[in-house]
Design an enzyme around this catalytic site. Structure first.
Site, PDB file in Angstrom:
ATOM      1  N   GLY A  75      -1.218   4.142   9.187  1.00 32.48           N
ATOM      2  CA  GLY A  75      -2.224   3.204   8.836  1.00 32.48           C
ATOM      3  C   GLY A  75      -1.236   2.437  10.666  1.00 32.48           C
ATOM      4  O   GLY A  75      -2.237   1.244  11.253  1.00 32.48           O
ATOM      5  N   SER A  76      -0.650   2.691  10.885  1.00 33.12           N
ATOM      6  CA  SER A  76       0.305   1.637  11.326  1.00 33.12           C
ATOM      7  C   SER A  76      -0.781   1.859  12.830  1.00 33.12           C
ATOM      8  O   SER A  76      -0.809   0.946  14.210  1.00 33.12           O
ATOM      9  CB  SER A  76       2.245   2.015  11.546  1.00 33.12           C
ATOM     10  OG  SER A  76       2.503   1.304  10.141  1.00 33.12           O
ATOM     11  N   ASN A 155       0.254  -6.197   0.479  1.00 36.25           N
ATOM     12  CA  ASN A 155       0.395  -5.388   0.149  1.00 36.25           C
ATOM     13  C   ASN A 155       2.011  -5.675  -0.470  1.00 36.25           C
ATOM     14  O   ASN A 155       1.916  -4.728  -1.528  1.00 36.25           O
ATOM     15  CB  ASN A 155       1.538  -4.743   1.525  1.00 36.25           C
ATOM     16  CG  ASN A 155       2.201  -4.746   2.144  1.00 36.25           C
ATOM     17  OD1 ASN A 155       0.988  -5.717   3.139  1.00 36.25           O
ATOM     18  ND2 ASN A 155       3.544  -4.614   2.717  1.00 36.25           N
ATOM     19  N   GLN A 183      -4.450  -1.299   1.797  1.00 35.39           N
ATOM     20  CA  GLN A 183      -3.580  -1.184   0.227  1.00 35.39           C
ATOM     21  C   GLN A 183      -5.393  -1.485  -1.005  1.00 35.39           C
ATOM     22  O   GLN A 183      -5.556  -1.109  -1.488  1.00 35.39           O
ATOM     23  CB  GLN A 183      -3.385  -2.809   0.109  1.00 35.39           C
ATOM     24  CG  GLN A 183      -2.107  -2.879   0.466  1.00 35.39           C
ATOM     25  CD  GLN A 183      -0.691  -1.588  -0.227  1.00 35.39           C
ATOM     26  OE1 GLN A 183      -1.501  -1.851  -1.586  1.00 35.39           O
ATOM     27  NE2 GLN A 183       0.175  -1.546   0.596  1.00 35.39           N
ATOM     28  N   GLY A 204      -3.727   7.849   4.321  1.00 41.34           N
ATOM     29  CA  GLY A 204      -3.631   8.322   3.422  1.00 41.34           C
ATOM     30  C   GLY A 204      -2.846   8.451   1.629  1.00 41.34           C
ATOM     31  O   GLY A 204      -2.817   8.435   1.189  1.00 41.34           O
ATOM     32  N   HIS A 205      -1.296   8.226   2.307  1.00 42.56           N
ATOM     33  CA  HIS A 205      -0.249   8.583   1.919  1.00 42.56           C
ATOM     34  C   HIS A 205      -0.587   6.856   0.565  1.00 42.56           C
ATOM     35  O   HIS A 205       0.521   7.504  -0.152  1.00 42.56           O
ATOM     36  CB  HIS A 205       0.938   8.528   2.392  1.00 42.56           C
ATOM     37  CG  HIS A 205       1.698   7.047   3.224  1.00 42.56           C
ATOM     38  ND1 HIS A 205       3.173   6.682   2.191  1.00 42.56           N
ATOM     39  CD2 HIS A 205       1.255   6.792   4.363  1.00 42.56           C
ATOM     40  CE1 HIS A 205       2.985   5.457   3.020  1.00 42.56           C
ATOM     41  NE2 HIS A 205       2.098   5.703   4.091  1.00 42.56           N
ATOM     42  N   THR A 241      -4.720  17.728  19.265  1.00 43.84           N
ATOM     43  CA  THR A 241      -5.292  18.697  18.114  1.00 43.84           C
ATOM     44  C   THR A 241      -5.357  18.203  17.130  1.00 43.84           C
ATOM     45  O   THR A 241      -4.273  17.679  16.830  1.00 43.84           O
ATOM     46  CB  THR A 241      -4.547  20.458  18.461  1.00 43.84           C
ATOM     47  OG1 THR A 241      -4.666  20.339  19.724  1.00 43.84           O
ATOM     48  CG2 THR A 241      -5.211  21.055  17.600  1.00 43.84           C
ATOM     49  N   CYS A 327       8.803  -1.480   4.001  1.00 42.92           N
ATOM     50  CA  CYS A 327       9.635  -1.736   5.746  1.00 42.92           C
ATOM     51  C   CYS A 327      10.458  -2.812   6.029  1.00 42.92           C
ATOM     52  O   CYS A 327      10.961  -2.609   7.124  1.00 42.92           O
ATOM     53  CB  CYS A 327       8.366  -1.881   6.540  1.00 42.92           C
ATOM     54  SG  CYS A 327       6.954  -1.016   6.192  1.00 42.92           S
TER      55      CYS A 327
HETATM   56  C1  LIG Z   1       1.067   0.968   4.433  1.00 44.03           C
HETATM   57  C2  LIG Z   1       0.658  -0.306   4.589  1.00 44.03           C
HETATM   58  C3  LIG Z   1       0.814  -0.271   6.205  1.00 44.03           C
HETATM   59  C4  LIG Z   1       1.018   0.900   7.137  1.00 44.03           C
HETATM   60  O1  LIG Z   1       0.492   2.284   6.784  1.00 44.03           O
HETATM   61  P1  LIG Z   1       1.716   3.472   7.222  1.00 44.03           P
HETATM   62  O2  LIG Z   1       0.485   5.146   6.840  1.00 44.03           O
HETATM   63  O3  LIG Z   1       2.595   3.686   6.941  1.00 44.03           O
HETATM   64  O4  LIG Z   1       1.447   3.538   8.299  1.00 44.03           O
HETATM   65  C5  LIG Z   1      -0.489  -0.410   6.783  1.00 44.03           C
HETATM   66  N1  LIG Z   1      -0.564  -1.654   6.285  1.00 44.03           N
HETATM   67  C6  LIG Z   1      -0.788  -2.022   5.120  1.00 44.03           C
HETATM   68  C7  LIG Z   1      -1.206  -3.284   3.913  1.00 44.03           C
HETATM   69  C8  LIG Z   1       0.015  -1.029   4.291  1.00 44.03           C
HETATM   70  O5  LIG Z   1       0.403  -0.897   2.399  1.00 44.03           O
END
Ligand SMILES: *Cc1c(COP(=O)(O)O)cnc(C)c1O
Length: 388
Positions: A75-76, A155, A183, A204-205, A241, A327
């Site tokens: 996500g970052s 979040n 989120q 994904g996570h 890849t 974080c």
């Molecule tokens: C967790 C989160 C991210 C970052 O996602 P990662 O896959 O952990 O880098 C960004 N924005 C929000 C709102 C999140 O909750």
């Protein structure tokens, strides 16, 4: 009450458990089906077909074209790509960006990096409920505004923002609109066509796929620079890849999450039971509004208590929670999100975020409600400020 008689994971906004069905879908691509999607031979073509199939299924769910879906590593990464890529691609039109004070650090720090390059950022303040009003956005727009970056759901406090209305305001002035939906996706319905956003990020996570896979939706014709020069993968915009097993896992996780949207009301009911139970403890309050909120999110303030001590005690009882964003939990600064919605610094220190999921049971909720009053009483008894 025996310590560690149960384990309750209530930190699903930080990360989620990989779903066994997701893992199962990934296994072949981690073992015998190891082809490179760029190869011309059979196992290469199979891998390419698996990536194409995953892209199509994800696009189908989000309401866009498959070629508008770009796989990233997090996500970052998606947040950084969208913000820096769109800013740099539009720099001839202007250098002003609008965002909010309570974005995730992946967005805030990307914006700070642009500020160091000479971009100017206006940070809108959310209200007490964690909402950003379209009128405030409208008022902040200037002739040189090139990008609006506003999150879909927060979040820490789970507020769900009026992204459709906010995107309309930006588009009326021909400004690109990006939303960090990490989120939101999987927790509430998300359709990019209905929302009218130009770019959207998710990970994904946070939806029961493994860590290390993300998506950036980027609408055709949106001006945004490429991320990685390489072998032409991701439509030539992000070389490297493809992470075939994780891409396959992400598609399965998103499908499962969408099937489980029907559980939302049940999850919200469990969350509300937690809120009602914890609110019986004196000197507690809820952070953020309850109306437009992610079903699994609860953020409570406890006066006369440090959130960190509360977390450590809960952990000893087998309850995994958070003080806010994972974080920033290494720092002792009060949460920038709570400060942004007007929670005073001293009250922001005693906050606890509980984020539940479809796999949280009624017994888990009972256990949390059994443990928290005991721990709070213990900690308050040690507090010099608390008179009982
Ligand atoms: C967790 C989160 C991210 C970052 O996602 P990662 O896959 O952990 O880098 C960004 N924005 C929000 C709102 C999140 O909750």
């Amino acid at each position: 009450m025996d310590n560690n008689k149960r384990y309750v994971y209530a930190d699903n906004a930080a990360t989620t458990k990989t779903d066994p069905e997701v893992f199962e879908a990934m296994v072949p691509w981690l073992t015998e089906a190891y082809g490179n999607p760029s190869s011309q031979h059979t196992i290469g073509r199979e891998a390419a077909a698996a990536v194409a199939d995953a892209r199509e299924r994800i696009a189908g769910i989000l309401g866009c074209k498959p070629r508008e879906i770009y796989f990233t590593a997090s996500g970052s990464e998606s947040d950084n790509w969208a913000i820096k890529g769109a800013a740099h691609a539009n720099v001839k039109k202007g250098k002003h960006i609008i965002s909010t004070e309570f974005e995730h650090h992946a967005v805030l720090h990307a914006l700070e990096s642009l500020e160091r390059e000479g971009f100017e950022v206006t940070y809108l303040s959310p209200d007490r409920d964690g909402q950003i009003s379209p009128a405030d956005l409208e008022a902040a727009i200037r002739e040189d505004t090139i990008l609006v970056a506003i999150m879909f759901a927060n979040n820490e406090i789970g507020s769900v923002l009026p992204v459709k209305e906010l995107a309309e305001v930006a588009h009326a002035r021909k400004i690109t609109f990006f939303t960090d939906a990490v989120q939101a996706v999987g927790n509430i319905p998300v359709n990019v066509a209905e929302l009218g956003v130009d770019m959207l990020a998710f990970s994904g996570h946070k939806i029961h796929a493994p860590k290390g896979i993300g998506v950036l939706y980027c609408k055709t014709a949106t001006r945004c620079f490429n991320l990685i020069d390489g072998g032409g993968q991701e439509n030539g915009r992000r070389g490297g890849t493809e992470n075939v097993p994780y891409i396959v896992g992400l598609a399965r996780a998103l499908e499962l999450a969408v099937e489980r949207l029907s559980d939302s009301a049940a999850i919200a009911a469990k969350r509300d039971r937690l809120a009602a139970g914890i609110s019986k403890i004196p000197y507690t309050f809820i952070n953020g509004g309850m109306e437009h909120r992610l079903p699994g999110n609860l953020n409570m303030g406890f006066e006369f208590i440090e959130g960190e001590s509360l977390l450590l005690w809960l952990d000893m009882y087998g309850i995994a929670a958070s003080t806010g964003s994972a974080c920033s939990s290494a720092s002792l600064e009060p949460s920038h999100v709570l400060l942004s919605i007007g929670v005073p610094a001293e009250k922001a220190h005693g906050s606890l975020r509980l984020t539940i999921s479809h796999d949280t049971t009624d017994e888990d909720i009972d256990y949390i409600l059994e443990v928290i009053p005991v721990v709070v009483e213990k900690l308050r008894a040690m507090s010099p400020l608390y008179k009982g």
